[in-house]
Write a protein that holds these residues in place. Sequence first.
Motif, PDB file in Angstrom:
ATOM      1  N   ILE A   1     -31.743  -7.667 -33.371  1.00  0.00           N
ATOM      2  CA  ILE A   1     -30.989  -6.526 -33.875  1.00  0.00           C
ATOM      3  C   ILE A   1     -30.858  -6.587 -35.398  1.00  0.00           C
ATOM      4  N   PHE A   2     -30.629  -7.800 -35.899  1.00  0.00           N
ATOM      5  CA  PHE A   2     -30.261  -7.972 -37.301  1.00  0.00           C
ATOM      6  C   PHE A   2     -31.394  -7.617 -38.264  1.00  0.00           C
ATOM      7  N   LYS A   3     -32.604  -8.009 -37.949  1.00  0.00           N
ATOM      8  CA  LYS A   3     -33.723  -7.722 -38.857  1.00  0.00           C
ATOM      9  C   LYS A   3     -34.008  -6.228 -38.983  1.00  0.00           C
ATOM     10  N   PRO A   4     -34.082  -5.461 -37.855  1.00  0.00           N
ATOM     11  CA  PRO A   4     -34.247  -4.007 -37.996  1.00  0.00           C
ATOM     12  C   PRO A   4     -33.097  -3.356 -38.761  1.00  0.00           C
TER      13      PRO A   4
ATOM     14  N   LYS B   1     -33.538  -3.987 -42.432  1.00  0.00           N
ATOM     15  CA  LYS B   1     -34.660  -3.208 -42.953  1.00  0.00           C
ATOM     16  C   LYS B   1     -34.224  -1.779 -43.269  1.00  0.00           C
ATOM     17  N   VAL B   2     -33.424  -1.181 -42.385  1.00  0.00           N
ATOM     18  CA  VAL B   2     -32.938   0.173 -42.626  1.00  0.00           C
ATOM     19  C   VAL B   2     -32.046   0.219 -43.860  1.00  0.00           C
ATOM     20  N   VAL B   3     -31.106  -0.727 -43.962  1.00  0.00           N
ATOM     21  CA  VAL B   3     -30.216  -0.764 -45.127  1.00  0.00           C
ATOM     22  C   VAL B   3     -31.032  -0.965 -46.402  1.00  0.00           C
ATOM     23  N   GLY B   4     -32.007  -1.870 -46.348  1.00  0.00           N
ATOM     24  CA  GLY B   4     -32.839  -2.150 -47.516  1.00  0.00           C
ATOM     25  C   GLY B   4     -33.711  -0.986 -47.920  1.00  0.00           C
TER      26      GLY B   4
ATOM     27  N   GLY C   1     -28.131   0.114 -38.453  1.00  0.00           N
ATOM     28  CA  GLY C   1     -28.490   0.154 -39.867  1.00  0.00           C
ATOM     29  C   GLY C   1     -28.175   1.496 -40.502  1.00  0.00           C
ATOM     30  N   VAL C   2     -28.412   2.577 -39.757  1.00  0.00           N
ATOM     31  CA  VAL C   2     -28.068   3.905 -40.262  1.00  0.00           C
ATOM     32  C   VAL C   2     -26.559   4.021 -40.464  1.00  0.00           C
TER      33      VAL C   2
ATOM     34  N   ALA D   1     -25.950   2.662 -29.669  1.00  0.00           N
ATOM     35  CA  ALA D   1     -25.984   1.264 -30.103  1.00  0.00           C
ATOM     36  C   ALA D   1     -24.971   0.358 -29.420  1.00  0.00           C
ATOM     37  N   SER D   2     -24.179   0.849 -28.494  1.00  0.00           N
ATOM     38  CA  SER D   2     -23.179   0.011 -27.824  1.00  0.00           C
ATOM     39  C   SER D   2     -23.786  -0.766 -26.672  1.00  0.00           C
TER      40      SER D   2
END
Length: 407
Positions: free
Chosen positions: A355-358, A361-364, A327-328, A267-268
């Motif tokens: 980046i922010f929407k995916p 979604k993972v957190v949610g 998100g993970v 993710a970097s």
Amino acid sequence: MVSNMTGSFQLMKSLNRSLVLNIIRTEGAISRTETAKKAGLTPPTVSTIVSELLEEGLIREGQTGVSSGGRKPILLSINHNSRYVIGVDVGTEEVRAALTNLNADVLAVKKKQLVPGMNEEEFLSIVIGLVQSMLEEKAADGAHVIGIGVGMHGIVDHTKGESIYAPHFGFQNMPIKVPLEEAFQLPVHVENDVRSMALAELWFGGGRNSEDLLVINVGHGIGAGCIVNGRIYRGRHHIAGEIGHMIVDLNGRQCTCGGYGCLHTVASGIRIRERVIQEITLGRKTAVLDEVDGEKERIDGETVHRAAMKGDYYAQEVLAEVGRFLGVGITNLIHALNPDKIIIGGGVSKAGDYIFKPLQKVVGTRAVTDAAKKTEIELSKLGDTAAIRGAATLVLSELYDYQKQER
């Protein structure tokens, strides 16, 4: 015995002074009477402290407040431009030095590229030269500088002011505080760069109403600054927040730390560049190459973002995968730390919703409770100034804060 009593009195006077200053700072404009109430001090004590602060020019009297029956009170506020601070942000490719006022507003900036393969002596020479240049320029304007704050890449011992390990440069146990204090005869405070960012967000950014805050920087590397009960949390060995080395893929690539599957490897900003160049080399067709006129060595996260905005599916998918892995990692952090808020900054975060929407979604989907799923997560509004304002705030926290910024 008398010596101990004198020392205790001086300490209490200093604490009371910082307490009063901090109340005036946080309130913006406040009367002497209200300051005394909030501080839990007697009006005469506050009056004495205020008189000293006015004489020194650190605060000023301004407009009058609302009367509760007698004369209208005169309101006090910080005289932000009465003193200045130098904030130094050490990135992986350049050093920035900024002159700020007592509100950490950036008034002037100087930059210097870092030389690949430089040794510790060369690095310190670059930093000292940059600060010297800023001080000489601003001395002509009568700027009264009260200290220097340094936000340093890597693992930092803030008590000694040393870089324990700067992985990008290969430095180990390098003094920063002592050489700078010897060079400039000013107090110097050194901290990890992302913890400095967290302090800036806590004082001046989106974290102002948070007691437990997590600030994540996603750039060439990935790190976090943890604020617990309003204080920087560093951990036993100064490595709290090294989330770039959180394992998120057991079968993943090898990281620079020697481990496998670290968040940094998926993710970097460096990983975005490596992945895109590798797949283009293998024949992937993408508009990313058009953004650099076919010169794939020039590809970086920004060029991938530009291609994504122009509708390139591959670029969008690369950024979405970064978001999912973040998100993970963030879900794990929510479960471990349960912060009030999470703020994300750094160069990669400029890709915004790609980046922010995916990520959301993972957190949610993965967070364990409904409340955890709704943890407030936002992009930094301080942008590129976060690290350098945070470096300046290392000095300001000593001026304003009557409690120690450590844990």
